[in-house]
Write an enzyme that holds these catalytic residues in place. Structure first.
Site, mmCIF file in Angstrom:
data_model
loop_
_atom_site.group_PDB
_atom_site.id
_atom_site.type_symbol
_atom_site.label_atom_id
_atom_site.label_comp_id
_atom_site.label_asym_id
_atom_site.label_seq_id
_atom_site.Cartn_x
_atom_site.Cartn_y
_atom_site.Cartn_z
ATOM 1 C CG LEU A 1 -8.633 10.512 1.194
ATOM 2 C CD1 LEU A 1 -8.554 11.014 2.474
ATOM 3 C CD2 LEU A 1 -9.531 10.930 0.229
ATOM 4 N NE ARG A 2 -0.758 5.960 1.188
ATOM 5 C CZ ARG A 2 -0.850 5.587 2.707
ATOM 6 N NH1 ARG A 2 -0.174 3.946 2.617
ATOM 7 N NH2 ARG A 2 -0.353 5.238 4.160
ATOM 8 N N GLY A 3 -5.512 6.195 -2.313
ATOM 9 C CA GLY A 3 -5.538 5.778 -4.237
ATOM 10 C C GLY A 3 -5.960 7.046 -4.471
ATOM 11 C CB THR B 1 -1.803 7.426 -6.136
ATOM 12 O OG1 THR B 1 -1.632 7.187 -4.741
ATOM 13 C CG2 THR B 1 -0.554 7.302 -7.075
ATOM 14 C CG ASP C 1 -1.772 0.985 1.024
ATOM 15 O OD1 ASP C 1 -2.481 1.158 -0.081
ATOM 16 O OD2 ASP C 1 -1.838 1.800 1.847
#
Lengths: 599, 337
Positions: free
Chosen positions: B274-276, B279, B193
């Site tokens: 939220l990281r996805g 990115t 991740d």
């Protein structure tokens, strides 16, 4: 089958080729220790100068010896950092021989592969940061007792050749006629050998594809071998025979399937493929090959097709008899791949075995437990202060108890959970889905706990190892998808298979845990006959044998209404018993955990 | 300097090449994880990229690659430089298997401690990789304690050393590039991740491509210098593209409609966190910059979605359906809606 004399001649040819071009990586020599193997090794050695470095690599080698590090004695004597070369750097320009190469840990194999790839060792250890030349020829002596033990694919992939001397008698093992001078001459000749032409590259790549060889290294190595063959004969052009010999030596041992019969007609369709990704570049890019366009294209195509056939036939002729043998080989390769990642070489659990991890403060319990470098680093900053306390300016290092750093090794008592799953008609089909769920859950935890999982399914007349011990989800996913249900219940055969796998895992230093999921109602005897009474006796006998091995076992009764057969079987094998009419992944995991605690 | 196989001479493998370029354009993307078979050219691509990264402006001789005018705290004590500005090649540092912790984080300089009784810091690989790339081949074979350490540093951008009586902190902002072979065991989800982008490479399956790979590799092995010369123009063009994109990325517009589309996509495929989403947008912006456009489009999202999201999907480890297919389907559905 090839006769012994041919096998030997090819083995010695491989030796000569490696001496001529060390960039071929090396060779896997499959043979037990004995005069034949010795003859090959000494024949190989006779091709090198006496000064050529020659190192033996013990299978359990640690990083300090393999890669290098700080030479502590010299460092203390001189007060400077002094490099201690590792075995691979010492072997630069020479040969590394690894006896029992099938026992190399996947970590060591990867370090070897990285060095073979780059020709250098990047050393970042014990305060030393160096790049050291390490171009060597690798000779992996594979002494695997059975087919499950093989040199791992991560390493063998980098080695051009694989030879099997098992069928060769010592009378066949004639000394090699080539000399150091011949090799020197061929090395010189190799620098003048021209690049392979387009048709040759296509023939080799086409053959690799036809035989199911995925890695791009195989065709590259085959072309290099072809060049070395030409050089051995003093030619500066690769001829078709070089190419077919190279294909035989390099591609045949790597084949994973037989070419499609229909695919043989295919070569015609290849040349009209448009060159890849960057068309504008392709047109301008001057090939290393001579301009072929001026040749008559029809004639060119004919030649290319002929070359393709020659290469394909050469590989096919070198393969073991027929498809069946090949398929077995494939299964074997997959199995050894799965096992190599778990092979630790730690047969006994002792504090100085296993993989080193970071050192920590503490008192050493035995001499080998002290990490001298780390201890010195811990003591060094205090030397001035400690000297001043004693009123001394100089003198020996003053090391105190709290400077001591001990080496720590990772616990290597890894377990292999072997699922034995009843896929017969009597166990409802949905059991399979539930079992998949349980296997899934355990695999998800496998990375952290370093557990391996294997799966034996039984139905019809036989038990089948569907999933050799693995930590790889990719592999598990693939084989679980193939698991189908229905048919009779060969319980006895399944228990036997589980016991054998368990014992084999234990021999590798792992702790087997059997989880048997069945309703306990076998109806196929060991010999495959459908007699219920004999089937029950056989199953009970097999159960007692499992008890005899002392393995940790759980039997999970998955019948919707347990009738006591499962319980009886569990008692016979000394298993923990749980009746789970609905297999819940979480409960299965709990059962396995409780067993691991015991084992 | 070693001669490396030119980046632009790599055949096919478009997704991997693109992911690396995007990471070079926007270093905050969070790195790239490359999964693939043996011999599929992962390492070659990373080395190739190293050779064409635009050079960095640094304080000459600084061991932490500090920018001129803003030396870090550790730099002042450790580097004995004049503070003059200079240029250095962007670092692409290898973390070799078998590296010890002291070399990774940096440690007491043993030599100076023994001879001079001085407590001096010897910077490690994390210092060397600052403002550049850190490459780990076969991440799945790396020891767990090193993995944890790297994750921590990659997250915080700072390396804190508390050992052997030293107390040092220095910036360690690097793009983590990992490679691994899934056959050798999975990566922990927490590790996976952390990588911004994830790509899967296989050896090219078109015969024509394979022939081309072998021909180029053979030509390179025969005469590396000549081969590199042959591809120099193309490599230089790529370098210029990266540099131009780096300069342009701040001005790239992301229309609200595209933003919304991105959120919808992440929800549709069930990408956690939220990281996805972040990115996805950043990488799309980098793509627009790389292609010389001024705004991000739906097409950018579409191209980026698989590599930004495939390793973040909530799913059982044995889910049959490939993540990429799930993303593609979600994209189609969104488009139809």
């Amino acid at each position: 089958m090839k006769d012994a004399a041919t096998v030997w001649a090819e083995a010695m040819l491989a030796a000569a080729l490696l001496a001529v071009d060390p960039r071929l990586g090396g060779v896997v020599v499959r043979a037990g220790p004995g005069p034949v193997r010795d003859a090959w090794v000494s024949g190989f050695r006779a091709l090198f100068d006496v000064e050529t470095p020659w190192r033996r690599l013990p299978p359990g080698i640690g990083d300090e010896r393999l890669l290098g590090g700080l030479d502590l004695g010299a460092a203390l004597g001189s007060g400077r950092k002094v490099l201690q070369r590792g075995l691979l750097a010492e072997a630069d320009g020479g040969v590394v021989i690894a006896p029992m190469a099938e026992r190399l840990t996947s970590g060591t194999a990867s370090r070897l592969a990285a060095a073979l790839d780059s020709g250098v060792i990047s050393l970042e250890r014990d305060g030393m940061a160096e790049r050291l030349g390490a171009r060597f020829v690798m000779v992996a002596l594979d002494e695997g007792a059975d087919d499950g033990e093989r040199v791992g694919p991560g390493l063998s992939e980098h080695l051009a050749f694989a030879i099997d001397l098992d069928g060769v008698g010592h009378r066949d093992a004639l000394p090699i006629s080539a000399t150091v001078a011949d090799v020197a001459e061929a090395r010189e000749a190799l620098t003048h050998v021209g690049a392979p032409d387009q048709a040759m590259v296509e023939a080799i790549c086409g053959a690799a594809e036809a035989f199911g060889i995925g890695s791009i290294r195989a065709p590259l190595l085959a072309l290099r071998v072809a060049a070395a063959l030409a050089a051995l004969e003093g030619r500066d052009v690769i001829d078709p025979e070089d190419l077919s010999t190279a294909a035989r030596l390099v591609l045949a041992p790597r084949a994973t399937r037989m070419p499609d019969v229909t695919a043989e007609a295919e070569p015609e369709s290849q040349p009209d493929d448009i060159p890849p990704s960057e068309p504008e570049a392709e047109q301008r890019e001057p090939d290393a090959t001579p301009p072929e366009d001026e040749l008559d294209t029809a004639e060119n195509d004919d030649m290319a097709a002929m070359l393709d056939d020659v290469v394909l036939d050469a590989v096919r002729a070198a393969l073991p008899d027929g498809l069946d043998a090949l398929w077995m080989d494939q299964g074997r390769a997959a199995q050894s791949a799965a096992m190599s990642s778990g092979r630790s070489g730690a047969r006994r659990a002792s504090p100085d075995r296993g993989r080193r991890i970071a050192s920590r403060p503490g008192l050493p319990k035995q001499a080998s437990g002290l990490d001298v470098v780390e201890t010195l680093k811990a003591a060094a900053p205090w030397q001035k202060v400690r000297g001043a306390l004693l009123g001394l300016d100089r003198g020996p290092m003053r090391i105190r108890r709290d400077d001591f750093r001990v080496r720590r090794f990772e616990q290597r008592s890894e377990s292999t959970v072997i699922f034995v799953v009843d896929a017969s008609g009597s166990a409802a089909l949905q059991r399979l889905a539930e079992t998949k769920g349980a296997v899934e859950l355990l695999l998800a935890e496998a990375y952290v706990k370093r557990t391996q999982v294997a799966l034996i399914a039984f139905r019809g007349t036989a038990a089948e190892l569907l999933l050799p011990p693995t930590r790889s989800l990719t592999r598990a996913r693939r084989s679980l998808a193939e698991l189908a249900g229905g048919g009779a219940t060969p319980l006895a055969a399944a228990l036997e298979a589980a016991a054998i796998l368990g014992v084999a895992e234990r021999a590798k230093g792992r702790t087997p845990v059997l989880v048997i999921m069945t309703d306990g109602r076998g109806n196929i005897a060991l010999d495959g006959a459908a007699f219920r009474t004999r089937a029950e006796t056989d199953a009970l006998n097999a159960a007692r044998r499992i008890r005899g091995t002392g393995m940790a076992v759980a039997l999970i009764d998955i019948s919707p209404r347990p009738r006591g057969d499962g319980q009886k079987l569990a008692e016979a094998m000394g298993a923990r018993f749980a009746a789970l009419p609905y297999v819940e992944a979480g409960r299965v995991r709990d059962v396995v955990r409780s067993l691991e605690g015991v084992g | 300097m070693r001669v490396v196989f030119p980046f632009s001479a790599i055949v096919a493998q478009d997704e991997m090449k693109l992911a690396l370029l995007l990471a070079a354009v926007d270093r905050t993307l969070g790195g790239v994880m490359v999964f693939g078979d043996r011999g599929s050219g992962k390492t070659t691509a990373v080395r190739g990229l190293a050779a064409l990264l635009p050079p960095l402006k640094v304080i000459a001789g600084c061991r932490f690659n500090c920018e001129p005018g803003t030396p870090c705290e550790a730099c002042v004590g450790v580097c004995r430089h004049t503070g003059k500005a200079g240029e250095a090649p962007a670092p692409v540092v290898d973390l070799p298997l078998g590296a010890t912790e002291d070399r990774v984080v940096g440690a007491l300089d043993l030599e100076r401690a023994l001879t001079l009784g001085e407590k001096a810091f010897e910077p490690g690989l994390l210092a060397r990789a600052n403002r550049g790339f850190l490459y780990i081949d076969e991440v799945n074979l790396l020891e767990d304690h090193l993995v944890d350490l790297l994750l921590d540093v990659a997250q915080s951008g700072e390396n804190v050393v508390e050992r052997e009586g030293l107390s040092i902190r220095h910036p360690a902002r690097f793009v983590l590039v990992g490679s691994g072979n899934p056959e050798e065991g999975e990566l922990r989800p927490q590790l996976l991740d952390r990588f911004g982008l994830s790509v899967e490479v296989t050896t090219p399956d078109r015969l024509a491509d394979r022939v081309e790979v072998v021909k180029r590799r053979d030509a390179f092995d025969r005469d590396p210098a000549a081969f590199v010369e042959l591809w120099k123009a193309k490599d230089t063009a790529v370098r210029r593209r990266i540099k131009a994109a780096q300069g342009r990325i701040g001005d790239i517009v992301v229309p609200d409609a595209v933003l919304e589309q991105g959120s919808r996509l992440c929800m549709a495929v069930g990408a956690d966190g939220l990281r996805g989403e972040l990115t996805l947008l950043r990488a799309s912006r980098a793509l627009a910059a790389l292609e010389g456009r001024e705004a991000v489009t739906d097409a950018d999202l579409r191209k980026i979605a698989p590599m930004a999201l495939r390793h973040r999907l909530r799913r059982g480890p044995l889910d049959e359906q490939a993540s990429t297919a799930r993303i593609d389907r979600a994209l189609d559905e969104l488009k139809a809606a």
